[in-house]
Write a protein that holds these residues in place. Structure first.
Motif, PDB file in Angstrom:
ATOM      1  N   MET A 110       0.833  -1.207   0.000  1.00  0.00           N
ATOM      2  CA  MET A 110       0.000   0.000   0.000  1.00  0.00           C
ATOM      3  C   MET A 110       0.870   1.262   0.000  1.00  0.00           C
ATOM      4  N   ILE A 111       1.960   1.238   0.746  1.00  0.00           N
ATOM      5  CA  ILE A 111       2.879   2.386   0.738  1.00  0.00           C
ATOM      6  C   ILE A 111       3.500   2.542  -0.650  1.00  0.00           C
ATOM      7  N   TRP A 112       3.906   1.415  -1.243  1.00  0.00           N
ATOM      8  CA  TRP A 112       4.477   1.480  -2.589  1.00  0.00           C
ATOM      9  C   TRP A 112       3.447   2.014  -3.591  1.00  0.00           C
ATOM     10  N   GLY A 113       2.216   1.568  -3.512  1.00  0.00           N
ATOM     11  CA  GLY A 113       1.174   2.063  -4.412  1.00  0.00           C
ATOM     12  C   GLY A 113       0.988   3.560  -4.275  1.00  0.00           C
ATOM     13  N   MET A 114       1.072   4.054  -3.054  1.00  0.00           N
ATOM     14  CA  MET A 114       0.939   5.481  -2.800  1.00  0.00           C
ATOM     15  C   MET A 114       2.095   6.248  -3.443  1.00  0.00           C
ATOM     16  N   VAL A 115       3.320   5.793  -3.215  1.00  0.00           N
ATOM     17  CA  VAL A 115       4.500   6.471  -3.754  1.00  0.00           C
ATOM     18  C   VAL A 115       4.526   6.377  -5.282  1.00  0.00           C
ATOM     19  N   LEU A 116       4.322   5.171  -5.801  1.00  0.00           N
ATOM     20  CA  LEU A 116       4.364   4.939  -7.241  1.00  0.00           C
ATOM     21  C   LEU A 116       3.355   5.817  -7.981  1.00  0.00           C
ATOM     22  N   THR A 117       2.149   5.867  -7.483  1.00  0.00           N
ATOM     23  CA  THR A 117       1.101   6.611  -8.166  1.00  0.00           C
ATOM     24  C   THR A 117       1.287   8.114  -7.995  1.00  0.00           C
ATOM     25  N   ALA A 118       1.788   8.551  -6.853  1.00  0.00           N
ATOM     26  CA  ALA A 118       2.070   9.978  -6.655  1.00  0.00           C
ATOM     27  C   ALA A 118       3.143  10.453  -7.631  1.00  0.00           C
ATOM     28  N   VAL A 119       4.217   9.699  -7.740  1.00  0.00           N
ATOM     29  CA  VAL A 119       5.308  10.085  -8.646  1.00  0.00           C
ATOM     30  C   VAL A 119       4.843  10.016 -10.098  1.00  0.00           C
ATOM     31  N   SER A 120       4.181   8.931 -10.464  1.00  0.00           N
ATOM     32  CA  SER A 120       3.714   8.761 -11.845  1.00  0.00           C
ATOM     33  C   SER A 120       2.691   9.830 -12.224  1.00  0.00           C
ATOM     34  N   SER A 121       1.806  10.159 -11.306  1.00  0.00           N
ATOM     35  CA  SER A 121       0.820  11.218 -11.550  1.00  0.00           C
ATOM     36  C   SER A 121       1.498  12.567 -11.733  1.00  0.00           C
ATOM     37  N   SER A 122       2.537  12.808 -10.969  1.00  0.00           N
ATOM     38  CA  SER A 122       3.266  14.070 -11.076  1.00  0.00           C
ATOM     39  C   SER A 122       3.946  14.198 -12.433  1.00  0.00           C
ATOM     40  N   VAL A 123       4.532  13.107 -12.905  1.00  0.00           N
ATOM     41  CA  VAL A 123       5.167  13.127 -14.224  1.00  0.00           C
ATOM     42  C   VAL A 123       4.103  13.279 -15.313  1.00  0.00           C
TER      43      VAL A 123
END
Length: 135
Positions: A110-123
């Motif tokens: 769940m932490i990885w999903g949060m980080v992954l999606t935050a970074v990917s959304s930002s890009v």
């Protein structure tokens, strides 16, 4: 056209980061914690279907609304929320239904999903905002 740019940037970022995570950083953790639950070979069709749907949903629900509001912070924060919520759907359901599903994996995932999606959304937001106007 903006959707295509946002989708491409989000997808490339997500795929590269997730391959690095699953193939290098957390590979031994998943192997140790999940043992026989893991397949010895990757089933690429379901994986590609997941990435296609997940990236499309991220672009529609996070990236484009943030770009319309010209808000990087919205892309980052809503990406984090969307990521933890969607990954929690899988992980909490797995904890509820799969015998011996590791709690540690659920939390880390769940932490990885949060980080992954935050970074990917930002890009994705950057691509949508930099290369064209939102329509």
């Amino acid at each position: 056209m903006n959707f295509v740019r946002a989708f491409g940037a989000t997808a490339i970022t997500m795929f590269v980061l997730d391959i690095a995570w699953l193939g290098l950083v957390a590979k031994s953790l998943y192997a140790r914690e999940m043992g026989t639950l893991l397949r010895p070979d990757i089933q690429w069709l379901p994986a590609l279907l997941f990435y296609t749907l997940y990236v499309a949903a991220t672009v529609v629900f996070v990236v484009l609304p943030a770009a319309e509001q010209h808000s990087f912070v919205r892309a980052l924060l809503m990406g984090a929320f969307f990521g933890v919520a969607t990954y929690a759907t899988y992980d909490l359901t797995s904890l509820a239904l799969i015998r011996d599903f590791p709690v540690r994996i659920a939390v880390v995932d769940m932490i990885w999903g949060m980080v992954l999606t935050a970074v990917s959304s930002s890009v994705g937001y950057w691509a949508a905002s930099t290369w064209g106007s939102v329509r």
